[in-house]
Write a protein that holds these residues in place. Structure first.
Motif, PDB file in Angstrom:
ATOM      1  N   ARG A  86       0.875  -0.944   0.181  1.00 39.77           N
ATOM      2  CA  ARG A  86      -0.012  -0.067  -0.036  1.00 39.77           C
ATOM      3  C   ARG A  86       0.910   1.133  -0.085  1.00 39.77           C
ATOM      4  O   ARG A  86       0.669   2.190   0.617  1.00 39.77           O
ATOM      5  N   SER A  87       1.791   1.176  -0.882  1.00 43.02           N
ATOM      6  CA  SER A  87       2.731   2.515  -0.871  1.00 43.02           C
ATOM      7  C   SER A  87       1.968   3.561  -1.560  1.00 43.02           C
ATOM      8  O   SER A  87       0.943   3.273  -2.438  1.00 43.02           O
ATOM      9  N   LEU A  88       2.506   4.819  -1.204  1.00 46.88           N
ATOM     10  CA  LEU A  88       1.685   6.044  -1.797  1.00 46.88           C
ATOM     11  C   LEU A  88       1.971   5.952  -3.324  1.00 46.88           C
ATOM     12  O   LEU A  88       3.033   6.049  -3.906  1.00 46.88           O
ATOM     13  N   TYR A  89       0.847   6.438  -4.231  1.00 42.90           N
ATOM     14  CA  TYR A  89       1.023   6.223  -5.588  1.00 42.90           C
ATOM     15  C   TYR A  89       0.241   7.472  -6.360  1.00 42.90           C
ATOM     16  O   TYR A  89      -0.508   7.724  -5.468  1.00 42.90           O
ATOM     17  N   MET A  90       0.714   8.092  -7.193  1.00 44.56           N
ATOM     18  CA  MET A  90       0.112   9.367  -7.642  1.00 44.56           C
ATOM     19  C   MET A  90       0.280   9.433  -9.224  1.00 44.56           C
ATOM     20  O   MET A  90       1.194   8.901  -9.873  1.00 44.56           O
ATOM     21  N   PHE A  91      -0.938   9.808  -9.974  1.00 43.38           N
ATOM     22  CA  PHE A  91      -0.826  10.013 -11.328  1.00 43.38           C
ATOM     23  C   PHE A  91      -1.087  11.659 -11.577  1.00 43.38           C
ATOM     24  O   PHE A  91      -2.127  12.180 -11.036  1.00 43.38           O
ATOM     25  N   ILE A  92      -0.466  12.101 -12.314  1.00 42.33           N
ATOM     26  CA  ILE A  92      -0.684  13.493 -12.718  1.00 42.33           C
ATOM     27  C   ILE A  92      -1.187  13.698 -14.352  1.00 42.33           C
ATOM     28  O   ILE A  92      -0.445  13.265 -15.194  1.00 42.33           O
ATOM     29  N   VAL A  93      -2.450  14.410 -14.330  1.00 39.77           N
ATOM     30  CA  VAL A  93      -2.736  14.494 -15.934  1.00 39.77           C
ATOM     31  C   VAL A  93      -2.977  16.093 -16.277  1.00 39.77           C
ATOM     32  O   VAL A  93      -3.019  16.839 -15.262  1.00 39.77           O
ATOM     33  N   ASN A  94      -2.942  16.215 -17.310  1.00 33.58           N
ATOM     34  CA  ASN A  94      -3.295  17.795 -17.748  1.00 33.58           C
ATOM     35  C   ASN A  94      -4.853  17.997 -18.019  1.00 33.58           C
ATOM     36  O   ASN A  94      -5.584  16.864 -17.677  1.00 33.58           O
ATOM     37  N   SER A  95      -5.447  19.207 -18.061  1.00 37.46           N
ATOM     38  CA  SER A  95      -6.781  19.264 -18.235  1.00 37.46           C
ATOM     39  C   SER A  95      -7.601  18.597 -19.373  1.00 37.46           C
ATOM     40  O   SER A  95      -8.770  18.361 -19.444  1.00 37.46           O
ATOM     41  N   SER A  96      -6.699  17.835 -20.368  1.00 39.47           N
ATOM     42  CA  SER A  96      -7.323  16.981 -21.415  1.00 39.47           C
ATOM     43  C   SER A  96      -7.330  15.863 -20.985  1.00 39.47           C
ATOM     44  O   SER A  96      -7.598  14.649 -22.015  1.00 39.47           O
ATOM     45  N   GLY A  97      -6.813  15.114 -19.907  1.00 41.70           N
ATOM     46  CA  GLY A  97      -6.530  13.859 -19.517  1.00 41.70           C
ATOM     47  C   GLY A  97      -5.276  13.249 -19.884  1.00 41.70           C
ATOM     48  O   GLY A  97      -5.214  12.074 -19.790  1.00 41.70           O
ATOM     49  N   THR A  98      -4.399  13.896 -20.549  1.00 38.05           N
ATOM     50  CA  THR A  98      -3.056  13.269 -20.970  1.00 38.05           C
ATOM     51  C   THR A  98      -2.240  13.267 -19.697  1.00 38.05           C
ATOM     52  O   THR A  98      -2.017  14.115 -19.094  1.00 38.05           O
ATOM     53  N   LEU A  99      -1.582  12.049 -19.589  1.00 39.99           N
ATOM     54  CA  LEU A  99      -0.809  11.701 -18.425  1.00 39.99           C
ATOM     55  C   LEU A  99       0.451  12.458 -18.579  1.00 39.99           C
ATOM     56  O   LEU A  99       1.468  12.501 -19.437  1.00 39.99           O
ATOM     57  N   GLN A 100       0.919  13.062 -17.409  1.00 38.90           N
ATOM     58  CA  GLN A 100       2.084  14.017 -17.229  1.00 38.90           C
ATOM     59  C   GLN A 100       3.207  13.347 -16.545  1.00 38.90           C
ATOM     60  O   GLN A 100       4.297  13.485 -16.686  1.00 38.90           O
TER      61      GLN A 100
END
Length: 232
Positions: A86-100
């Motif tokens: 259960r390690s912390l994980y994160m996803f960042i996307v732009n306002s169009s939903g494209t993964l950054q």
């Protein structure tokens, strides 16, 4: 559409009225035997603009809450089975939903501890970056500061070794000070509601504990700080 049960995390609204809902899909469309992060964008009328799933085959991804960052990107936090449990994980996307960016927070602070990503909160700084309050049962609650790409600035443990057994919540004021609420539990019958204020560099400004004697002597037996807000 995909047959998954969608478990909501939270909802966030941008300056133009678009809103984002976050959570997890179980089972996920990426792997029908595991869970995936999911994130949706809706316009001001509630029409779905896009929907994204994040994860990988053979691994559980427990999606939780999202936040809209100062640069307009959206970060979603949660946990995964990658690395320590259960390690912390994160996803960042732009306002169009494209993964950054995608990040797994394991062995931080020189390998002295892992950032766990159970039920918790995320809040943006006014300029750039964000802060996360997280933890899992049997581990200390943790607050961590991240830059706009999700890289770690600093992390602090909160309370006792049992304080990770309840929800945590976090908010940021107009000066980028951080306020965290969490349950500090030393055993099953002694739970205290804790508040800590940090400056943006992670220095403690003050710390408060509230004790409440409930029915039968139970202290905050089922109280969880699911949300905390600060006026600006």
């Amino acid at each position: 559409k995909d047959g998954s049960e969608l478990v909501e995390g939270n909802i966030q609204v941008d300056a133009t009225g678009n809103f984002y809902t976050a959570g997890r899909a179980q089972p996920g469309p990426i792997d029908s035997t595991n869970r995936d992060f999911y994130l949706k964008k809706h316009n001001i009328f509630g029409t779905n603009q896009w929907q994204r799933y994040f994860g990988s085959s053979g691994t559980n991804f427990f999606g939780q809450n999202c936040a809209i960052l100062g640069d307009g990107n959206i970060v979603q936090v949660g946990s995964s089975d990658i690395g320590p449990y259960r390690s912390l994980y994160m996803f960042i996307v732009n306002s169009s939903g494209t993964l950054q960016a995608s990040k797994a927070m394991t062995n931080v602070s020189g390998g002295t501890f892992t950032l766990f990503g159970g039920d918790g909160g995320v809040a943006p700084f006014s300029s750039s970056g964000f802060v996360v309050a997280s933890g899992v049962s049997g581990e200390p609650a943790i607050v961590s500061s991240h830059d706009a790409d999700g890289d770690l600035n600093w992390a602090k443990k909160l309370g006792t070794t049992e304080s990770g057994s309840a929800d945590r919540s976090v908010c940021v004021d107009s000066n980028d000070n951080i306020i965290v609420a969490f349950i500090d539990r030393t055993n099953n019958t002694d739970r205290k509601l804790g508040f800590v204020k940090f400056n943006s560099s992670g220095t403690v400004q003050w710390q408060r504990t509230i004790e409440h004697e409930g029915t039968g002597g139970a202290q905050f037996g089922n109280v969880k700080p699911n949300s905390i807000m600060v006026d600006k």
